[in-house]
Write a protein that holds these residues in place. Sequence first.
Motif, PDB file in Angstrom:
ATOM      1  N   HIS A 370      44.916  49.008  28.334  1.00 31.98           N
ATOM      2  CA  HIS A 370      43.479  48.755  28.217  1.00 31.98           C
ATOM      3  C   HIS A 370      42.691  49.993  27.793  1.00 31.98           C
ATOM      4  O   HIS A 370      41.567  49.873  27.316  1.00 31.98           O
ATOM      5  CB  HIS A 370      42.911  48.192  29.525  1.00 31.98           C
ATOM      6  N   HIS A 371      43.281  51.190  27.946  1.00 28.67           N
ATOM      7  CA  HIS A 371      42.607  52.414  27.525  1.00 28.67           C
ATOM      8  C   HIS A 371      43.077  52.917  26.163  1.00 28.67           C
ATOM      9  O   HIS A 371      42.678  54.011  25.744  1.00 28.67           O
ATOM     10  CB  HIS A 371      42.826  53.527  28.554  1.00 28.67           C
ATOM     11  N   VAL A 372      43.918  52.164  25.486  1.00 24.62           N
ATOM     12  CA  VAL A 372      44.437  52.581  24.177  1.00 24.62           C
ATOM     13  C   VAL A 372      44.043  51.531  23.141  1.00 24.62           C
ATOM     14  O   VAL A 372      44.408  50.362  23.261  1.00 24.62           O
ATOM     15  CB  VAL A 372      45.968  52.771  24.196  1.00 24.62           C
ATOM     16  N   SER A 373      43.289  51.938  22.136  1.00 25.81           N
ATOM     17  CA  SER A 373      42.844  50.989  21.121  1.00 25.81           C
ATOM     18  C   SER A 373      44.023  50.512  20.283  1.00 25.81           C
ATOM     19  O   SER A 373      45.100  51.109  20.287  1.00 25.81           O
ATOM     20  CB  SER A 373      41.795  51.654  20.212  1.00 25.81           C
ATOM     21  N   LYS A 374      43.798  49.437  19.544  1.00 24.69           N
ATOM     22  CA  LYS A 374      44.856  48.929  18.666  1.00 24.69           C
ATOM     23  C   LYS A 374      45.253  49.960  17.614  1.00 24.69           C
ATOM     24  O   LYS A 374      46.386  49.951  17.123  1.00 24.69           O
ATOM     25  CB  LYS A 374      44.402  47.630  17.993  1.00 24.69           C
ATOM     26  N   SER A 417      42.539  44.321  28.110  1.00 24.84           N
ATOM     27  CA  SER A 417      41.512  44.334  29.156  1.00 24.84           C
ATOM     28  C   SER A 417      41.354  42.964  29.795  1.00 24.84           C
ATOM     29  O   SER A 417      41.210  42.842  31.012  1.00 24.84           O
ATOM     30  CB  SER A 417      40.170  44.792  28.568  1.00 24.84           C
ATOM     31  N   ARG A 418      41.364  41.922  28.964  1.00 25.53           N
ATOM     32  CA  ARG A 418      41.219  40.559  29.497  1.00 25.53           C
ATOM     33  C   ARG A 418      42.340  40.227  30.469  1.00 25.53           C
ATOM     34  O   ARG A 418      42.106  39.652  31.542  1.00 25.53           O
ATOM     35  CB  ARG A 418      41.215  39.552  28.334  1.00 25.53           C
ATOM     36  N   LEU A 419      43.559  40.633  30.123  1.00 24.78           N
ATOM     37  CA  LEU A 419      44.695  40.343  30.995  1.00 24.78           C
ATOM     38  C   LEU A 419      44.707  41.248  32.228  1.00 24.78           C
ATOM     39  O   LEU A 419      45.005  40.802  33.336  1.00 24.78           O
ATOM     40  CB  LEU A 419      46.008  40.500  30.229  1.00 24.78           C
ATOM     41  N   PHE A 420      44.370  42.518  32.048  1.00 27.79           N
ATOM     42  CA  PHE A 420      44.446  43.474  33.158  1.00 27.79           C
ATOM     43  C   PHE A 420      43.498  43.078  34.274  1.00 27.79           C
ATOM     44  O   PHE A 420      43.835  43.183  35.458  1.00 27.79           O
ATOM     45  CB  PHE A 420      44.112  44.879  32.647  1.00 27.79           C
ATOM     46  N   TRP A 421      42.273  42.642  33.921  1.00 35.59           N
ATOM     47  CA  TRP A 421      41.288  42.286  34.931  1.00 35.59           C
ATOM     48  C   TRP A 421      41.135  40.773  35.074  1.00 35.59           C
ATOM     49  O   TRP A 421      40.108  40.298  35.550  1.00 35.59           O
ATOM     50  CB  TRP A 421      39.944  42.932  34.605  1.00 35.59           C
ATOM     51  N   GLY A 422      42.150  40.033  34.683  1.00 38.40           N
ATOM     52  CA  GLY A 422      42.111  38.583  34.812  1.00 38.40           C
ATOM     53  C   GLY A 422      42.725  38.110  36.119  1.00 38.40           C
ATOM     54  O   GLY A 422      42.655  38.779  37.157  1.00 38.40           O
TER      55      GLY A 422
END
Length: 443
Positions: A370-374, A417-422
């Motif tokens: 989540h802290h690394v961009s594509k 991010s969606r998965l990490f905080w889902g």
Amino acid sequence: MSHQSILRITREVSEIEKGNDLSLAIAYKESDIRNIKALIVGPPGTPYEFGFFEFSVNFPEDYPGNPPKVTALTTNSGRCRFNPNIYAGGKVCLTWPGKEGEGWSSAQCLESVLISIQSLMSSNPYENEPGYEDANSNEDRQAMTDYVAKIKHETLRIAVIQPLEESLNISKTMPGVDDADKMKDDSDDANNAEKEKSKRRQSFQPFDDLRKRRFLWYYESYMHTIDVESEKVKLNDPFREMRFEYRLNTMRGCFNYPDLKERLIRIRDEIMKETQRWAIEGLKTKTDDLCIASNLSTQLQQIMGDFEEQKNSSLHLSLVDDNPFVWGITYFGCPSTHLDGGVFNIKIHISPRFPQEQPRIFFEKPIFHHHVSKGGMLCYHTNRPGELKCHIEAVVQTIEEESPPFDPRTTVNLEASRLFWGTPEDRKKYIRALRRSLEDSTS
């Protein structure tokens, strides 16, 4: 200005500089702390999301007896009103005159002023207009939707794209660029734009580097906004004028998301080219025997010695191609963590103007994090931006932290991010995707 006032301003400035609020930044010339420039990053989840809104803050002689004067600078040369309370001419209205309890208090400070401005950048800025509480009809609700739509477009165009194009010296040669301004006389606009460019080049521009780094963080979010919003409007549809907009104090224009997309891509490419040029510029300073190159080499040796003393075997540092301005990190994922078994090659690109320009750090093979961009850029923060050792420690801490507090300003991979905080099931999917990217990192 009294000595007490100067001390008060200095303390307030220092508190912001030492803080961890990534949505606020300030800068000033050493010779004049009474006149400050401030940057507010538009809050996530609002039509101002990740826009770079600049303000000037001028303190009166008797501060804090009277409030500082705040002027909006992100106004498209005085032609764009971004909020019912942020006028095209730069006026920022934070209180309604005559209402008890809403006046200035000496207990307030610079940070509270900036946070008050930031609070105006809400998910429904229409509500800042007096009489909003009576806006209950279908027509009013549609007006609110239309207002948000045009702010999203102009945030990208004026608060993201324009200042970056100017700082990167990108000429606007593509057809259809700045169609929103074409409602005014084209020749006058061209002259005004050139004057503004010239004025900007000569003026104090402390946030150029911050914008570039944050742009690379938020690039996916900008493109996502374009993909979503372009489905809701037609090309060249005019903006709807709101009932509280009048004469020059308005936001006029039309939608042109395809153009914004092209410009965003070009900005990204130019920033990446600039990052690569740092290495070439750096080698020239080494050839010219300037001290910055030797200082960086010495710092690397000292940092490596410190890590050896700490028996830190998870990290190896080196110069890339013997260039002091490109550092290589080989990071070995810690056992018994989600990173176990991963081997990550990371490059730290250092500007010859460090620390005025901060390092840009990329994974050679982007990981699902989540802290690394594509694009592989790491989103991290350090309270000691002038010390490279602190940058490296922040890199390790950022990628190792398994339970960070939720902060949408630092989550630069939308899917991760969606998965990490889902949900718990989402988190399992996140870990599986991260593990797959670790396997790819060693291939």
